[in-house]
Design a protein around this motif. Structure first.
Motif, PDB file in Angstrom:
ATOM      1  N   MET A   1       0.835  -1.161   0.000  1.00  0.00           N
ATOM      2  CA  MET A   1       0.000   0.000   0.000  1.00  0.00           C
ATOM      3  C   MET A   1       0.893   1.241   0.000  1.00  0.00           C
ATOM      4  SD  MET A   1      -3.228   0.265   2.649  1.00  0.00           S
ATOM      5  CE  MET A   1      -2.715  -1.045   3.687  1.00  0.00           C
ATOM      6  N   PRO A   2       1.229   1.750  -1.174  1.00  0.00           N
ATOM      7  CA  PRO A   2       2.101   2.932  -1.233  1.00  0.00           C
ATOM      8  C   PRO A   2       1.425   4.184  -0.667  1.00  0.00           C
ATOM      9  CG  PRO A   2       2.013   1.806  -3.354  1.00  0.00           C
ATOM     10  CD  PRO A   2       0.971   1.192  -2.487  1.00  0.00           C
ATOM     11  N   THR A   3       2.044   4.772   0.341  1.00  0.00           N
ATOM     12  CA  THR A   3       1.567   6.034   0.908  1.00  0.00           C
ATOM     13  C   THR A   3       2.230   7.169   0.157  1.00  0.00           C
ATOM     14  OG1 THR A   3       1.207   5.070   3.090  1.00  0.00           O
ATOM     15  CG2 THR A   3       1.489   7.456   2.985  1.00  0.00           C
ATOM     16  N   ILE A   4       1.440   8.109  -0.313  1.00  0.00           N
ATOM     17  CA  ILE A   4       1.975   9.258  -1.033  1.00  0.00           C
ATOM     18  C   ILE A   4       2.397  10.345  -0.049  1.00  0.00           C
ATOM     19  CG2 ILE A   4       1.560  10.929  -2.884  1.00  0.00           C
ATOM     20  CD1 ILE A   4       1.410   7.882  -3.678  1.00  0.00           C
ATOM     21  N   PHE A   5       1.524  10.678   0.885  1.00  0.00           N
ATOM     22  CA  PHE A   5       1.862  11.623   1.942  1.00  0.00           C
ATOM     23  C   PHE A   5       0.807  11.561   3.044  1.00  0.00           C
ATOM     24  CE2 PHE A   5       0.205  14.283  -1.655  1.00  0.00           C
ATOM     25  CZ  PHE A   5      -1.058  14.533  -1.164  1.00  0.00           C
ATOM     26  N   ILE A   6       1.134  12.196   4.159  1.00  0.00           N
ATOM     27  CA  ILE A   6       0.219  12.305   5.295  1.00  0.00           C
ATOM     28  C   ILE A   6       0.137  13.780   5.673  1.00  0.00           C
ATOM     29  CG2 ILE A   6      -0.212  11.673   7.707  1.00  0.00           C
ATOM     30  CD1 ILE A   6       1.457   9.115   7.176  1.00  0.00           C
ATOM     31  N   ARG A  11      -4.032  10.074   5.761  1.00  0.00           N
ATOM     32  CA  ARG A  11      -3.045   9.365   4.942  1.00  0.00           C
ATOM     33  C   ARG A  11      -3.616   9.197   3.539  1.00  0.00           C
ATOM     34  NH1 ARG A  11      -1.269   3.598   4.171  1.00  0.00           N
ATOM     35  NH2 ARG A  11      -3.106   3.032   5.372  1.00  0.00           N
ATOM     36  N   PHE A  12      -2.847   9.619   2.553  1.00  0.00           N
ATOM     37  CA  PHE A  12      -3.233   9.541   1.143  1.00  0.00           C
ATOM     38  C   PHE A  12      -2.419   8.412   0.505  1.00  0.00           C
ATOM     39  CE2 PHE A  12      -4.302  13.630   2.681  1.00  0.00           C
ATOM     40  CZ  PHE A  12      -5.394  14.062   1.953  1.00  0.00           C
ATOM     41  N   PHE A  13      -3.111   7.426  -0.049  1.00  0.00           N
ATOM     42  CA  PHE A  13      -2.416   6.235  -0.549  1.00  0.00           C
ATOM     43  C   PHE A  13      -3.246   5.557  -1.624  1.00  0.00           C
ATOM     44  CE2 PHE A  13      -5.366   4.778   2.606  1.00  0.00           C
ATOM     45  CZ  PHE A  13      -5.765   3.520   2.193  1.00  0.00           C
ATOM     46  N   PHE A  14      -2.609   4.579  -2.283  1.00  0.00           N
ATOM     47  CA  PHE A  14      -3.369   3.684  -3.142  1.00  0.00           C
ATOM     48  C   PHE A  14      -2.884   2.263  -2.894  1.00  0.00           C
ATOM     49  CE2 PHE A  14       0.228   3.598  -5.968  1.00  0.00           C
ATOM     50  CZ  PHE A  14       0.631   4.910  -6.151  1.00  0.00           C
ATOM     51  N   TYR A  15      -3.741   1.315  -3.250  1.00  0.00           N
ATOM     52  CA  TYR A  15      -3.400  -0.091  -3.093  1.00  0.00           C
ATOM     53  C   TYR A  15      -2.560  -0.537  -4.284  1.00  0.00           C
ATOM     54  CZ  TYR A  15      -6.872  -0.230   0.642  1.00  0.00           C
ATOM     55  OH  TYR A  15      -7.563  -0.002   1.803  1.00  0.00           O
ATOM     56  N   VAL A  26      -8.038   7.862   1.111  1.00  0.00           N
ATOM     57  CA  VAL A  26      -7.688   8.743   2.226  1.00  0.00           C
ATOM     58  C   VAL A  26      -8.209   8.073   3.485  1.00  0.00           C
ATOM     59  CG1 VAL A  26      -7.938  11.039   3.215  1.00  0.00           C
ATOM     60  CG2 VAL A  26      -7.960  10.754   0.721  1.00  0.00           C
ATOM     61  N   ARG A  27      -7.325   7.937   4.484  1.00  0.00           N
ATOM     62  CA  ARG A  27      -7.719   7.238   5.709  1.00  0.00           C
ATOM     63  C   ARG A  27      -7.241   8.017   6.926  1.00  0.00           C
ATOM     64  NH1 ARG A  27      -5.698   1.279   6.102  1.00  0.00           N
ATOM     65  NH2 ARG A  27      -7.456   0.954   4.711  1.00  0.00           N
ATOM     66  N   ASN A  28      -8.067   7.965   7.963  1.00  0.00           N
ATOM     67  CA  ASN A  28      -7.648   8.399   9.291  1.00  0.00           C
ATOM     68  C   ASN A  28      -8.190   7.374  10.279  1.00  0.00           C
ATOM     69  OD1 ASN A  28     -10.359   9.046   9.799  1.00  0.00           O
ATOM     70  ND2 ASN A  28     -10.030  11.256   9.808  1.00  0.00           N
ATOM     71  N   SER A  29      -8.140   7.677  11.559  1.00  0.00           N
ATOM     72  CA  SER A  29      -8.561   6.697  12.566  1.00  0.00           C
ATOM     73  C   SER A  29     -10.068   6.427  12.550  1.00  0.00           C
ATOM     74  CB  SER A  29      -8.138   7.166  13.959  1.00  0.00           C
ATOM     75  OG  SER A  29      -8.773   8.388  14.275  1.00  0.00           O
ATOM     76  N   GLU A  30     -10.829   7.279  11.902  1.00  0.00           N
ATOM     77  CA  GLU A  30     -12.286   7.140  11.896  1.00  0.00           C
ATOM     78  C   GLU A  30     -12.852   6.455  10.657  1.00  0.00           C
ATOM     79  OE1 GLU A  30     -13.425  11.187  12.474  1.00  0.00           O
ATOM     80  OE2 GLU A  30     -13.092  11.072  14.622  1.00  0.00           O
ATOM     81  N   ILE A  69      -1.418  12.298  -9.581  1.00  0.00           N
ATOM     82  CA  ILE A  69      -1.507  11.653 -10.895  1.00  0.00           C
ATOM     83  C   ILE A  69      -0.140  11.165 -11.342  1.00  0.00           C
ATOM     84  CG2 ILE A  69      -1.984  12.063 -13.341  1.00  0.00           C
ATOM     85  CD1 ILE A  69      -4.296  13.906 -12.387  1.00  0.00           C
ATOM     86  N   GLN A  70       0.880  11.971 -11.109  1.00  0.00           N
ATOM     87  CA  GLN A  70       2.247  11.575 -11.465  1.00  0.00           C
ATOM     88  C   GLN A  70       2.658  10.308 -10.718  1.00  0.00           C
ATOM     89  OE1 GLN A  70       5.194  14.558 -10.597  1.00  0.00           O
ATOM     90  NE2 GLN A  70       6.877  13.139 -10.876  1.00  0.00           N
ATOM     91  N   ARG A  71       2.389  10.253  -9.427  1.00  0.00           N
ATOM     92  CA  ARG A  71       2.736   9.065  -8.633  1.00  0.00           C
ATOM     93  C   ARG A  71       1.968   7.833  -9.101  1.00  0.00           C
ATOM     94  NH1 ARG A  71       5.540  10.775  -3.913  1.00  0.00           N
ATOM     95  NH2 ARG A  71       7.004  12.231  -4.831  1.00  0.00           N
ATOM     96  N   TRP A  72       0.681   8.024  -9.420  1.00  0.00           N
ATOM     97  CA  TRP A  72      -0.133   6.920  -9.943  1.00  0.00           C
ATOM     98  C   TRP A  72       0.523   6.379 -11.222  1.00  0.00           C
ATOM     99  CZ3 TRP A  72      -4.950   4.555  -8.803  1.00  0.00           C
ATOM    100  CH2 TRP A  72      -5.455   3.756  -9.828  1.00  0.00           C
ATOM    101  N   ASN A  73       0.850   7.296 -12.144  1.00  0.00           N
ATOM    102  CA  ASN A  73       1.440   6.884 -13.421  1.00  0.00           C
ATOM    103  C   ASN A  73       2.782   6.202 -13.234  1.00  0.00           C
ATOM    104  OD1 ASN A  73      -0.769   7.859 -14.842  1.00  0.00           O
ATOM    105  ND2 ASN A  73       0.166   9.853 -15.215  1.00  0.00           N
ATOM    106  N   GLU A  74       3.600   6.706 -12.336  1.00  0.00           N
ATOM    107  CA  GLU A  74       4.896   6.081 -12.071  1.00  0.00           C
ATOM    108  C   GLU A  74       4.726   4.671 -11.511  1.00  0.00           C
ATOM    109  OE1 GLU A  74       6.808   8.754  -9.356  1.00  0.00           O
ATOM    110  OE2 GLU A  74       7.272  10.212 -10.918  1.00  0.00           O
ATOM    111  N   TYR A  75       3.832   4.514 -10.562  1.00  0.00           N
ATOM    112  CA  TYR A  75       3.664   3.212  -9.905  1.00  0.00           C
ATOM    113  C   TYR A  75       3.045   2.191 -10.827  1.00  0.00           C
ATOM    114  CZ  TYR A  75       2.987  -0.192  -6.257  1.00  0.00           C
ATOM    115  OH  TYR A  75       3.038  -1.340  -5.509  1.00  0.00           O
ATOM    116  N   PHE A  76       2.042   2.606 -11.596  1.00  0.00           N
ATOM    117  CA  PHE A  76       1.333   1.669 -12.452  1.00  0.00           C
ATOM    118  C   PHE A  76       1.842   1.651 -13.894  1.00  0.00           C
ATOM    119  CE2 PHE A  76      -1.622   2.497  -8.948  1.00  0.00           C
ATOM    120  CZ  PHE A  76      -1.760   1.197  -8.490  1.00  0.00           C
TER     121      PHE A  76
END
Length: 79
Positions: A1-6, A11-15, A26-30, A69-76
């Motif tokens: 699960m790559p985290t892009i930033f917090i 937490r902003f991430f994609f699977y 986007v996830r937090n404790s709730e 979008i850049q991170r998505w393109n790089e990862y995938f």
């Protein structure tokens, strides 16, 4: 699960097995939400994030849309 930033506890991430359309989780404790990031930013699903957190997440996505979008393109491997 790559985290892009917090930011601000969000937490902003994609699977690692994601699919189109380009989106970010986007996830937090709730809870967790999923936003489309390509062209128009759009809430796809919300699983427990409060309205204030959704608005904050959307603003952060808007300010960092090109990076996401850049991170998505790089990862995938998309151009």
């Amino acid at each position: 699960m790559p985290t892009i930033f917090i930011f601000f506890g969000l937490r902003f991430f994609f699977y690692s097995n994601e699919h189109e359309p380009k989106h970010i989780h986007v996830r937090n404790s709730e809870g967790e939400a999923k936003f489309k990031i390509d062209k128009n930013i759009e809430l796809i699903k919300n699983f427990g994030l409060k309205t204030k957190d959704l608005k904050l997440a959307e603003a952060i996505i808007y300010e960092n849309q090109e990076l996401l979008i850049q991170r998505w393109n790089e990862y995938f491997g998309k151009k």
